[in-house]
Write a protein that holds these residues in place. Structure first.
Motif, mmCIF file in Angstrom:
data_model
loop_
_atom_site.group_PDB
_atom_site.id
_atom_site.type_symbol
_atom_site.label_atom_id
_atom_site.label_comp_id
_atom_site.label_asym_id
_atom_site.label_seq_id
_atom_site.Cartn_x
_atom_site.Cartn_y
_atom_site.Cartn_z
ATOM 1 N N UNK A 1 4.659 74.524 -54.373
ATOM 2 C CA UNK A 1 5.808 74.443 -55.273
ATOM 3 C C UNK A 1 7.100 74.146 -54.516
ATOM 4 N N UNK A 2 7.079 73.041 -53.791
ATOM 5 C CA UNK A 2 8.277 72.626 -53.062
ATOM 6 C C UNK A 2 8.363 71.103 -53.063
ATOM 7 N N UNK A 3 9.567 70.610 -52.851
ATOM 8 C CA UNK A 3 9.807 69.178 -52.794
ATOM 9 C C UNK A 3 9.659 68.718 -51.351
ATOM 10 N N UNK A 4 8.878 67.639 -51.146
ATOM 11 C CA UNK A 4 8.638 67.111 -49.807
ATOM 12 C C UNK A 4 8.884 65.614 -49.826
ATOM 13 N N UNK A 5 8.877 65.032 -48.630
ATOM 14 C CA UNK A 5 8.971 63.580 -48.493
ATOM 15 C C UNK A 5 7.593 63.054 -48.108
ATOM 16 N N UNK A 6 7.140 62.036 -48.820
ATOM 17 C CA UNK A 6 5.845 61.416 -48.542
ATOM 18 C C UNK A 6 6.098 60.011 -48.011
ATOM 19 N N UNK A 7 5.581 59.729 -46.817
ATOM 20 C CA UNK A 7 5.708 58.385 -46.265
ATOM 21 C C UNK A 7 4.331 57.749 -46.232
ATOM 22 N N UNK A 8 4.199 56.623 -46.899
ATOM 23 C CA UNK A 8 2.941 55.878 -46.864
ATOM 24 C C UNK A 8 3.002 54.861 -45.732
ATOM 25 N N UNK A 9 1.877 54.577 -45.139
ATOM 26 C CA UNK A 9 1.775 53.568 -44.089
ATOM 27 C C UNK A 9 0.811 52.507 -44.586
ATOM 28 N N UNK A 10 1.343 51.338 -44.867
ATOM 29 C CA UNK A 10 0.521 50.277 -45.447
ATOM 30 C C UNK A 10 0.529 49.066 -44.527
ATOM 31 N N UNK A 11 -0.645 48.720 -44.008
ATOM 32 C CA UNK A 11 -0.823 47.518 -43.194
ATOM 33 C C UNK A 11 -1.947 46.695 -43.803
ATOM 34 N N UNK A 12 -1.817 45.412 -43.743
ATOM 35 C CA UNK A 12 -2.838 44.514 -44.283
ATOM 36 C C UNK A 12 -3.958 44.391 -43.256
ATOM 37 N N UNK A 13 -5.013 45.214 -43.440
ATOM 38 C CA UNK A 13 -6.095 45.279 -42.451
ATOM 39 C C UNK A 13 -7.436 45.043 -43.128
ATOM 40 N N UNK A 14 -8.376 44.613 -42.325
ATOM 41 C CA UNK A 14 -9.756 44.474 -42.800
ATOM 42 C C UNK A 14 -10.364 45.859 -42.972
ATOM 43 N N UNK A 15 -11.457 45.981 -43.727
ATOM 44 C CA UNK A 15 -12.062 47.304 -43.930
ATOM 45 C C UNK A 15 -12.405 47.996 -42.620
ATOM 46 N N UNK A 16 -12.952 47.238 -41.632
ATOM 47 C CA UNK A 16 -13.294 47.861 -40.358
ATOM 48 C C UNK A 16 -12.050 48.327 -39.617
ATOM 49 N N UNK A 17 -11.034 47.455 -39.596
ATOM 50 C CA UNK A 17 -9.795 47.831 -38.912
ATOM 51 C C UNK A 17 -9.109 48.987 -39.637
ATOM 52 N N UNK A 18 -9.210 49.036 -40.963
ATOM 53 C CA UNK A 18 -8.570 50.120 -41.705
ATOM 54 C C UNK A 18 -9.194 51.458 -41.349
ATOM 55 N N UNK A 19 -10.520 51.471 -41.197
ATOM 56 C CA UNK A 19 -11.179 52.730 -40.833
ATOM 57 C C UNK A 19 -10.726 53.201 -39.457
ATOM 58 N N UNK A 20 -10.656 52.264 -38.509
ATOM 59 C CA UNK A 20 -10.188 52.620 -37.172
ATOM 60 C C UNK A 20 -8.737 53.068 -37.206
ATOM 61 N N UNK A 21 -7.933 52.380 -38.001
ATOM 62 C CA UNK A 21 -6.514 52.732 -38.132
ATOM 63 C C UNK A 21 -6.355 54.133 -38.708
#
Length: 540
Positions: A88-108
């Motif tokens: 029950x608190x306000x937080x900051x959420x930072x998303x990290x979005x990179x255009x990666x292949x499925x294999x690279x995304x898993x490693x990332x």
């Protein structure tokens, strides 16, 4: 629905407007047949103070977090304000979005979570606190404390220009945060104004530890994905040698240069031009760009921006130490200047007192001279009989009267009185007595006594010392970085430049205030000739 384009596109203002529409809409009727409505929120008030996070509409979810509004976005992702339903608190959420292949995304994702764990282990007052990290269908994310303020990039864009002392203090605190992280094995790699969040005029919080490192190790990532080209170290641009903590020193030196001069040291119209400037261009010293910058501080920034890592400060801790020494010297110089000013004022006061005493002595001497001048003697006419001047008071014992002068037509002597057997004494012509000085009169005695009293009073005034001033003592102040001074609840100035206080003898309560820290209060006993020193360092 396109989650990135539709759900996350709502700004805080749009979120408030949507909430106002929802609150204006009538709710279901209660049992009495009346319709209950929620209060309308004033959109001109601050969102954080006027509306609780749970009252705002949810624009999407990442993990367990309900997204409320967008805070901003950068090259690696977007930042949202979100409600944590579990705590029950306000937080900051930072998303990290990179255009990666499925294999690279898993490693990332694996690398990202590892770096997030390292960042979550950093506990420093000038590093943003990381609460949580995870993955969702929308990508990896970090949950961290929600800060109130603006980042340094926004402040500079709005025209804020710190003084050299403020710039040195700000950068020194960032250097302290980096030194702490380096000791934990974490190198930031993307120090820039956008990643330095200001929660106070000199209170920075460093953001995004570990994210740049993850991005830099992706094969598909752009050369500049791991940092801003304006602030990257030459070894990061060339990618010819391993990157270590000295790259953070270089980037922080660039930030210091920009704070001091108001301009970036490396510029260009394209990424290639900027990269070339970083590698080969040596900017002019900061004190040549801005004459108000002290040379010593300019040299610190220049050394931090050396192209060769071996020529830079070998750690952020050394950079922080240099800035701390410079700040201490400025405080000591300000205190010395204030002490000299106090001495000059004291000398002027003594000269004024001496001049006043001299004037009193001259006036007293003049009074003595006037009092000692004898009164002029009365002037007698040559053919006038000697005697008291007209109008003077006769003495208590009168002189015997002179016999009348015999004249040609004087009557004959009177005949003897019949029956008495005695004759009157013959009248003999009297000779006027010789002229003699008149005896002093009562009025002359009164005037002489008055002059004597005036003469005695003048001598007493000349011999009497000037009234002694109230006893005072000195309180010496050594406060870092600065503070407002209150004496017994009354404002007394700001240190620096104030370095000493002259206070009446006795006990006094001294309060030191700095907007970014709790106040510090001490009670001192002031004694003449025994200076009291108050030393305090805020934030230590």
């Amino acid at each position: 629905m396109d989650f990135q384009k539709t759900v996350f596109a709502m700004t805080p203002e749009q979120a408030l407007e949507a909430e106002r529409a929802r609150l204006r809409a009538p709710s279901r009727a209660d049992g009495a047949g009346t319709t209950a409505t929620a209060p309308v929120v004033d959109p001109t008030s601050a969102m954080a103070d006027a509306v609780q996070a749970r009252d705002l509409p949810t624009i999407g979810h990442i993990g367990r977090y309900a997204l409320k509004y967008r805070l901003g976005e950068g090259g690696l992702g977007t930042v949202y304000a979100a409600q944590d339903p579990l705590l029950s608190r306000l937080v900051a959420i930072k998303t990290v979005s990179l255009d990666l292949s499925p294999e690279a995304r898993e490693r990332f994702t694996a690398m990202f979570l590892n770096e997030a764990r390292a960042a979550a282990g950093l506990n420093h007052p000038h590093i943003v606190t990381v609460f949580d990290a995870g993955t969702s269908p929308q990508g990896a994310y970090i949950a961290m404390e929600l800060l109130k303020g603006k980042d340094l990039r926004q402040l500079l864009k709005e025209g804020w220009r710190p003084s050299p002392v403020e710039a040195a203090l700000l950068v020194r605190r960032v250097a302290d945060a980096l030194a702490y992280a380096h000791a934990k094995g974490v190198v930031h790699r993307d120090i820039k104004p956008a990643n330095i969040f200001m929660v106070g005029r000199t209170q920075p919080k460093v953001l995004d530890f570990g994210i740049a490192r993850v991005a830099s190790q992706q094969d598909d990532a752009d050369d500049f994905a791991a940092g801003s080209p304006y602030y990257m170290a030459p070894e990061q641009v060339k990618q010819t040698q391993p990157v270590d903590r000295r790259c953070d020193v270089f980037s922080l030196g660039v930030v210091l240069y920009e704070l001091l001069t108001g301009t970036r040291p490396f510029t260009g119209a394209t990424l290639t031009e900027i990269a070339t400037a970083v590698v080969s261009h040596t900017p002019p010293p900061a004190h040549e760009v801005n004459p108000a910058v002290p040379v010593a501080l300019s040299l610190i920034a220049a050394r931090a921006m050396e192209k060769d890592p071996d020529q830079r400060y070998r750690s952020a801790r050394l950079l922080s130490r240099e800035l701390r020494h410079w700040l201490d010297e400025q405080a000591e110089a300000a205190q010395q200047e204030e002490a000299e000013a106090d001495a000059r004022r004291s000398r002027r006061t003594r000269l004024m007192i001496g001049a006043g005493a001299a004037v009193v002595a001259v006036l007293a001497a003049l009074g003595l001279h006037l009092a000692g001048t004898p009164a002029p003697a009365p002037t007698l006419a040559a053919d006038a009989p000697a005697g008291p001047a007209a109008g003077t008071e006769l003495p208590a014992e009168p002189l015997p009267p002179a016999a009348p002068l015999e004249t040609a037509d004087a009557p004959p002597p009177p005949a003897p009185v019949e029956g008495t057997g005695e004759a009157s004494a013959p009248v003999v012509a009297a000779t006027p007595p010789a002229a003699t000085a008149p005896r002093p009169t009562r009025a002359a005695d009164t005037a002489r006594e008055r002059r004597a009293r005036e003469r005695d009073a003048a001598r007493t005034a000349a011999a009497s010392p000037a009234p002694a001033a109230a006893a005072t003592g000195v309180v010496q102040l050594a406060v870092s970085p600065w503070g407002h001074i209150e004496v017994n609840g009354s404002p007394a100035g700001t240190v620096p430049p104030l370095s000493t206080l002259t206070l009446p003898e006795g006990r006094h309560t001294i309060t030191l205030r700095n907007d970014a820290f709790p106040p510090h209060q001490v009670t001192v006993h002031v004694t003449p000739g025994q200076p009291v020193t108050i030393r305090h360092k805020f934030g230590s």
